[in-house]
Design a protein around this motif. Structure first.
Motif, short mmCIF file in Angstrom:
data_model
loop_
_atom_site.label_atom_id
_atom_site.label_comp_id
_atom_site.label_asym_id
_atom_site.label_seq_id
_atom_site.Cartn_x
_atom_site.Cartn_y
_atom_site.Cartn_z
N LYS A 90 -19.90 -13.38 1.81
CA LYS A 90 -20.29 -13.37 0.89
C LYS A 90 -22.10 -13.22 0.73
O LYS A 90 -22.43 -12.68 -0.58
CB LYS A 90 -19.35 -15.05 0.04
CG LYS A 90 -18.36 -14.57 0.00
CD LYS A 90 -18.05 -15.88 -0.54
CE LYS A 90 -16.07 -15.91 -0.90
NZ LYS A 90 -15.49 -16.86 -1.10
N PHE A 91 -22.57 -14.27 1.30
CA PHE A 91 -23.78 -14.55 1.63
C PHE A 91 -24.57 -13.04 1.42
O PHE A 91 -25.38 -12.94 0.90
CB PHE A 91 -24.50 -15.33 2.76
CG PHE A 91 -26.11 -15.86 2.60
CD1 PHE A 91 -26.16 -17.01 1.89
CD2 PHE A 91 -27.05 -15.29 3.01
CE1 PHE A 91 -27.55 -16.83 1.97
CE2 PHE A 91 -27.83 -15.17 3.52
CZ PHE A 91 -29.05 -16.49 1.71
N ILE A 92 -24.41 -12.28 2.90
CA ILE A 92 -25.10 -10.95 2.77
C ILE A 92 -24.58 -10.16 2.08
O ILE A 92 -25.93 -9.38 1.69
CB ILE A 92 -24.22 -10.95 4.32
CG1 ILE A 92 -24.74 -11.45 5.47
CG2 ILE A 92 -24.76 -9.05 4.36
CD1 ILE A 92 -23.82 -11.63 6.81
N ARG A 93 -23.49 -10.78 1.24
CA ARG A 93 -22.97 -9.03 -0.27
C ARG A 93 -24.32 -9.20 -0.29
O ARG A 93 -24.68 -8.58 -1.51
CB ARG A 93 -21.97 -8.75 -0.20
CG ARG A 93 -20.70 -8.27 0.79
CD ARG A 93 -19.48 -7.88 -0.07
NE ARG A 93 -18.63 -7.12 0.88
CZ ARG A 93 -18.88 -5.89 1.06
NH1 ARG A 93 -19.95 -5.12 0.38
NH2 ARG A 93 -18.11 -5.06 2.35
N GLU A 119 -30.67 -4.23 9.90
CA GLU A 119 -31.66 -4.64 10.11
C GLU A 119 -31.76 -5.87 9.14
O GLU A 119 -31.39 -7.13 9.49
CB GLU A 119 -33.33 -4.04 10.21
CG GLU A 119 -34.42 -5.12 10.36
CD GLU A 119 -35.30 -4.73 10.75
OE1 GLU A 119 -36.72 -5.49 10.33
OE2 GLU A 119 -35.60 -3.77 10.68
N PRO A 120 -30.88 -5.10 7.47
CA PRO A 120 -31.31 -6.36 6.55
C PRO A 120 -29.65 -6.61 6.11
O PRO A 120 -30.25 -7.79 6.22
CB PRO A 120 -30.54 -5.18 5.46
CG PRO A 120 -32.00 -3.66 5.83
CD PRO A 120 -31.31 -3.57 7.43
N ILE A 121 -28.68 -6.17 6.78
CA ILE A 121 -27.37 -7.60 7.39
C ILE A 121 -28.04 -8.35 8.26
O ILE A 121 -27.62 -9.10 7.99
CB ILE A 121 -25.92 -6.27 7.92
CG1 ILE A 121 -26.25 -5.42 6.29
CG2 ILE A 121 -25.34 -7.07 7.90
CD1 ILE A 121 -25.50 -4.47 6.68
N VAL A 122 -28.71 -7.89 9.56
CA VAL A 122 -29.15 -9.66 10.72
C VAL A 122 -29.72 -10.34 10.04
O VAL A 122 -29.88 -11.12 10.17
CB VAL A 122 -29.69 -7.95 11.37
CG1 VAL A 122 -30.38 -9.35 12.76
CG2 VAL A 122 -28.92 -7.74 12.88
N LYS A 123 -31.12 -9.41 9.24
CA LYS A 123 -31.76 -10.76 8.40
C LYS A 123 -30.88 -11.70 8.02
O LYS A 123 -31.23 -12.45 7.72
CB LYS A 123 -32.71 -9.89 8.08
CG LYS A 123 -33.67 -9.61 8.73
CD LYS A 123 -35.03 -9.22 8.05
CE LYS A 123 -36.49 -8.35 9.32
NZ LYS A 123 -37.02 -7.97 8.48
N ALA A 124 -29.98 -10.98 7.21
CA ALA A 124 -29.69 -11.56 6.03
C ALA A 124 -28.52 -12.24 6.66
O ALA A 124 -28.20 -13.94 6.12
CB ALA A 124 -28.43 -11.13 4.91
N GLU A 176 -16.68 -4.09 8.91
CA GLU A 176 -18.22 -3.62 9.34
C GLU A 176 -19.29 -4.83 9.80
O GLU A 176 -20.14 -5.06 10.33
CB GLU A 176 -18.94 -2.98 8.60
CG GLU A 176 -18.49 -1.20 9.33
CD GLU A 176 -18.22 0.37 8.44
OE1 GLU A 176 -18.66 0.77 8.73
OE2 GLU A 176 -18.46 -0.56 7.05
N ILE A 177 -19.60 -5.87 8.18
CA ILE A 177 -20.60 -6.87 8.61
C ILE A 177 -19.94 -7.89 9.73
O ILE A 177 -20.64 -8.13 10.03
CB ILE A 177 -20.20 -7.78 6.84
CG1 ILE A 177 -21.21 -6.67 6.14
CG2 ILE A 177 -21.28 -9.43 7.16
CD1 ILE A 177 -21.58 -6.67 4.20
N LEU A 178 -18.55 -8.18 9.55
CA LEU A 178 -18.39 -9.17 11.05
C LEU A 178 -18.60 -8.61 11.75
O LEU A 178 -18.63 -9.57 12.51
CB LEU A 178 -16.65 -9.13 10.21
CG LEU A 178 -16.08 -10.27 11.47
CD1 LEU A 178 -16.34 -12.01 11.31
CD2 LEU A 178 -13.94 -10.32 11.02
#
Length: 105
Positions: free
Chosen positions: A14-17, A89-94, A32-34
């Motif tokens: 949720k935070f990443i989204r 990268e944006p997902i890793v940083k989030a 994919e996020i998981l």
């Protein structure tokens, strides 16, 4: 002593989204996020960040470039994702921001 907040994968997603654009949210699945989250924690383990006796101080920073490169490599190995390298990268940083947010409690 402060209460320790535990990492919650659903809350992390949720935070990443919440950090992604509407367009990216429609292109990236929760799985994919998981998978990226799992890769991050695998990298932590391989680099000794999860050891109880790890001598890691607050001053030590995670090398985001190495972490992102590792995740991209793992994604290319998996070959089952539609994620493009630029999305990593944006997902890793989030995810790292999520970790920081639960450490503040």
């Amino acid at each position: 002593m402060s209460e320790i907040t535990r990492f919650d994968e659903d809350e992390a997603i949720k935070f990443i989204r919440a950090t992604l654009s509407e367009e990216k949210n429609s292109q990236v699945s929760d799985d994919e996020i998981l998978y990226i989250i799992d890769c991050i924690w695998d990298w932590y383990e391989k680099n000794g960040y999860l050891k109880i006796d790890a001598d890691i101080t607050d001053e030590e920073e995670i090398d985001i470039d190495k972490l992102v490169a590792y995740v991209k490599k793992e994604l290319s190995r998996a070959g089952e994702t539609l994620l493009v390298p630029e999305d990593v990268e944006p997902i890793v940083k989030a995810e790292l921001q999520y970790e920081e947010s639960i450490e503040d409690f």
